[in-house]
Scaffold this motif. Sequence first.
Motif, PDB file in Angstrom:
ATOM      1  N   ARG A   1      -4.488   6.076  -4.093  1.00 57.80           N
ATOM      2  CA  ARG A   1      -5.006   5.733  -2.760  1.00 57.80           C
ATOM      3  C   ARG A   1      -6.080   4.647  -2.812  1.00 57.80           C
ATOM      4  O   ARG A   1      -6.083   3.731  -1.984  1.00 57.80           O
ATOM      5  CB  ARG A   1      -5.567   6.976  -2.072  1.00 57.80           C
ATOM      6  CG  ARG A   1      -6.137   6.643  -0.685  1.00 57.80           C
ATOM      7  CD  ARG A   1      -6.802   7.821  -0.006  1.00 57.80           C
ATOM      8  NE  ARG A   1      -7.548   7.381   1.151  1.00 57.80           N
ATOM      9  CZ  ARG A   1      -7.051   7.231   2.389  1.00 57.80           C
ATOM     10  NH1 ARG A   1      -5.782   7.514   2.606  1.00 57.80           N
ATOM     11  NH2 ARG A   1      -7.805   6.816   3.379  1.00 57.80           N
TER      12      ARG A   1
ATOM     13  N   TRP B   1      -2.754  -1.682   6.090  1.00 62.28           N
ATOM     14  CA  TRP B   1      -3.124  -0.748   5.019  1.00 62.28           C
ATOM     15  C   TRP B   1      -3.134   0.693   5.515  1.00 62.28           C
ATOM     16  O   TRP B   1      -2.782   1.618   4.766  1.00 62.28           O
ATOM     17  CB  TRP B   1      -4.442  -1.141   4.364  1.00 62.28           C
ATOM     18  CG  TRP B   1      -5.718  -0.908   5.130  1.00 62.28           C
ATOM     19  CD1 TRP B   1      -6.409  -1.820   5.852  1.00 62.28           C
ATOM     20  CD2 TRP B   1      -6.477   0.309   5.188  1.00 62.28           C
ATOM     21  NE1 TRP B   1      -7.543  -1.257   6.391  1.00 62.28           N
ATOM     22  CE2 TRP B   1      -7.624   0.049   5.983  1.00 62.28           C
ATOM     23  CE3 TRP B   1      -6.317   1.584   4.658  1.00 62.28           C
ATOM     24  CZ2 TRP B   1      -8.589   1.015   6.266  1.00 62.28           C
ATOM     25  CZ3 TRP B   1      -7.276   2.557   4.928  1.00 62.28           C
ATOM     26  CH2 TRP B   1      -8.388   2.267   5.719  1.00 62.28           C
TER      27      TRP B   1
ATOM     28  N   ALA C   1      -4.590   1.412  -3.025  1.00 63.10           N
ATOM     29  CA  ALA C   1      -3.899   1.093  -1.773  1.00 63.10           C
ATOM     30  C   ALA C   1      -4.875   0.543  -0.738  1.00 63.10           C
ATOM     31  O   ALA C   1      -4.605  -0.471  -0.075  1.00 63.10           O
ATOM     32  CB  ALA C   1      -3.191   2.337  -1.240  1.00 63.10           C
TER      33      ALA C   1
ATOM     34  N   THR D   1       0.817  -1.216   0.000  1.00 65.31           N
ATOM     35  CA  THR D   1       0.000   0.000   0.000  1.00 65.31           C
ATOM     36  C   THR D   1       0.846   1.260   0.000  1.00 65.31           C
ATOM     37  O   THR D   1       0.455   2.265  -0.591  1.00 65.31           O
ATOM     38  CB  THR D   1      -0.944   0.021   1.220  1.00 65.31           C
ATOM     39  OG1 THR D   1      -0.184  -0.083   2.419  1.00 65.31           O
ATOM     40  CG2 THR D   1      -1.948  -1.119   1.160  1.00 65.31           C
TER      41      THR D   1
ATOM     42  N   HIS E   1       0.344   4.310  -2.484  1.00 71.37           N
ATOM     43  CA  HIS E   1       0.064   5.630  -1.924  1.00 71.37           C
ATOM     44  C   HIS E   1       1.077   6.651  -2.430  1.00 71.37           C
ATOM     45  O   HIS E   1       0.704   7.781  -2.802  1.00 71.37           O
ATOM     46  CB  HIS E   1       0.103   5.556  -0.400  1.00 71.37           C
ATOM     47  CG  HIS E   1      -0.100   6.868   0.286  1.00 71.37           C
ATOM     48  ND1 HIS E   1      -1.306   7.529   0.296  1.00 71.37           N
ATOM     49  CD2 HIS E   1       0.775   7.647   0.983  1.00 71.37           C
ATOM     50  CE1 HIS E   1      -1.176   8.670   0.974  1.00 71.37           C
ATOM     51  NE2 HIS E   1       0.071   8.760   1.394  1.00 71.37           N
TER      52      HIS E   1
END
Length: 434
Positions: A80, A149, A83, A71, A75
């Motif tokens: 996002r 996450w 992710a 993630t 990111h």
Amino acid sequence: MDDRASLRQVLGLAVPALGVLAAEPLYLLVDTAVVGHLGAVPLGALSVGAIVLAQVSTQLTFLSYGTTARTARLHGAGRRAEAVAEGVQATWLAIALGLVLILAGQLLAAPIANLLAGQGEVADAAVGWLRIALFGTPFILITMAGNGWMRGVQDARRPLRYVLAGNGISAVLCPLFVYGFGWGLEGSAIANVTAQVISAALFLRALRVERVPLRPEPAKMRAQLALGRDLVLRSLAFQACFVSATTVAAHHSTAAVGAHQIVLQLWTFLALVLDSLAIAAQSLVGAALGADDDRRARGLAWQVTGYGFVFGCVLGVVFAALAGVLPHVFTSDASVLGEIPQAWWFFVALQPIAGIVFALDGVLLGAGDAAFLRTATIFAAATGFLPFVWLSFAFDWGLAGIWTGLSLFMLVRLGTVVLRTRSGRWAVPGAVRV
């Protein structure tokens, strides 16, 4: 671009991560203190049960560390939603694996406890604790996936609130269940499961409000399992060491396994305290590589390592000063207190080394360099820890032999991660590590 993160940025990730990482072992320290005053047998049973339950979560660290690695890169690349989707799939894996482990644990609790402690009072008490505590397994794994996450998207505050909510309530319930309700050792297991249910429910709610698809996606889960394979093998090496240590201590004497439980829980607690900087390194290094800035990733690696060394030195000094006081918090049993010094000074001296090792572990995990960490950890276990632990068993060296093995393990790990970091081969840029 500056290759260093501001201290405020590092602490903004590390301090909440410290709260999350410290919450569970801090709760276990409370649990150990509560159970320790029941006597040597319940304390020894908790030691055996806790090390078995630890295998359940530590063998599956890819649900947190692997998810963070994936993630963080997405990111850093500005993706996002993708992710967070990694977090959804990690949570599905957590639920499935947790249910399987409940069933397997109920069937295997007795033979495993007898193997670790030998047949007798300690093993019998450990079985009762384990069979209750194992019902928290899916919730432990859901919490791990949620932490993974959220760290990757650099959201460190919500996980802290969620974990503290569960463990804070259970820290109050533990003495109530053990002494107030008269449930004894089993009361600590019930309080443990309560904490896990509360925290997991909050992480599930966090996924629902993200407005991403919640259906399982087998392709993403297979990709997570591929990274997880190396992390599982690495965890197996760790746990082969710690299970061996507890087994040897249990066969040495009831007092030795009780003393080992106390010092090991303190070691675990401080390892996770130091790992808060590693979590910051994971998130920052992964994001830098996801943004194709490998130069910044290398700068961050050494910056966080310096912080880890200083932090480890401070912890070593503090716990050296507490040597005559702190063990009495956990037990009043004279035989257990007499064994503790054999392990205590190893534990203190290793803190600066641990500060460096854990920081660089975080750097390499953030880069997704799991295959190297797997091989390095297995090598350190095979050449450092395990030979000395079993020599300790053969020649009856007790806790001093066990903790000499741990010291060698940490020194070998120190050499391998420093050499790897200096090589720069871990710094592979891109939103997905190839």
